[in-house]
Design a protein around this motif. Structure first.
Motif, PDB file in Angstrom:
ATOM      1  N   ARG A  54       0.841  -1.195   0.000  1.00  0.00           N
ATOM      2  CA  ARG A  54       0.000   0.000   0.000  1.00  0.00           C
ATOM      3  C   ARG A  54       0.877   1.246   0.000  1.00  0.00           C
ATOM      4  O   ARG A  54       1.807   1.359   0.800  1.00  0.00           O
ATOM      5  N   PHE A  56       1.185   5.412   0.318  1.00  0.00           N
ATOM      6  CA  PHE A  56       0.540   6.570   0.937  1.00  0.00           C
ATOM      7  C   PHE A  56       1.208   7.854   0.451  1.00  0.00           C
ATOM      8  O   PHE A  56       2.441   7.952   0.435  1.00  0.00           O
ATOM      9  N   SER A  78      -4.199   7.102  -0.503  1.00  0.00           N
ATOM     10  CA  SER A  78      -3.479   5.827  -0.562  1.00  0.00           C
ATOM     11  C   SER A  78      -4.094   4.919  -1.619  1.00  0.00           C
ATOM     12  O   SER A  78      -5.254   5.079  -2.009  1.00  0.00           O
TER      13      SER A  78
END
Length: 229
Positions: A54, A56, A78
């Motif tokens: 992930r 961000f 994100s």
């Protein structure tokens, strides 16, 4: 007492637009447990997304006046890398993503996001996107979406961009919200959806199984150990 569980029933095709509308338009599912979705079990969703890296993007208001006790407003976007796993992602791939982030958000001291009162949401689960943006215009919402997707060399599909706004945004989210009484004392109400400029500050990645985030791009050099600066 009302339960924190939200139960939905239907096929994947039927439920997907309903869930998107609930999350993007009314934000009713924040902090809720969606439970089992018949025809598209939650275990399948988790299996597809849980182990995906992930990324961000972090934004923060600048203290241009050097005011004392300054409390900056913030923003964050994100998304997930759906063609990688925690076990396959490499430093080389993260560096490539960091370079793309620098290209899209690093110019002129950091991309400036003019936050507003209208909620926009871009959702493409198959490609790892489900993020929300408070913007002052659809022009900037589209610009933000285009820049975020360009990090992975994706192109927007504008049918997947949703918009939610109050009939009277000034009344719903006043710039001066007034005061209320708490424990016998008058205190300022929190300001919701303020009009404020936040600038791109840094980007990082969360990799499942790794205790600390990987700092991808840190133009201000405040985080240390960034892949690129």
């Amino acid at each position: 007492m009302m339960s924190d569980l939200v139960y939905l029933r239907g096929t994947q095709k039927e439920l997907r637009p309903v869930i998107i509308a609930m999350m993007a338009t009314y934000q009713l599912l924040q902090g809720k447990d969606v439970g089992s979705i018949y025809g598209y079990p939650s275990e399948q969703i988790q299996a597809r997304r849980r182990f995906k890296p992930r990324i961000f993007l972090y934004f923060e208001q600048r203290n241009t006046l050097n005011a004392a006790n300054f409390k900056p407003k913030r923003g964050e976007i994100s998304f997930r890398i759906m063609d990688e796993e925690y076990s396959t992602i490499t430093n080389g791939e993260l560096t490539r993503l960091a370079t793309n982030i620098k290209t899209q958000f690093g110019a002129n001291g950091g991309y400036e996001w003019n936050k507003g009162k209208t909620m926009y949401a871009y959702t493409d689960w198959d490609k790892g996107y489900q993020f929300q943006m408070l913007c002052r215009s659809s022009t900037q919402a589209r610009e933000l979406v285009t820049k975020v997707l360009a990090i992975q060399n994706h192109s927007p599909e504008w049918g997947k961009l949703a918009k939610s706004e109050a009939e009277d945004e000034t009344a719903a989210y006043p710039d001066i919200p007034g005061q209320h009484r708490v424990l016998g004392e008058m205190v300022d109400k929190p300001q919701r959806r303020p009009r404020v400029e936040v600038c791109f500050t840094y980007a990082y990645a969360e990799i499942w199984g790794k205790p600390n985030p990987v700092i991808l791009y840190d133009p201000l050099g405040k985080k240390g150990n960034a892949l690129i600066t």
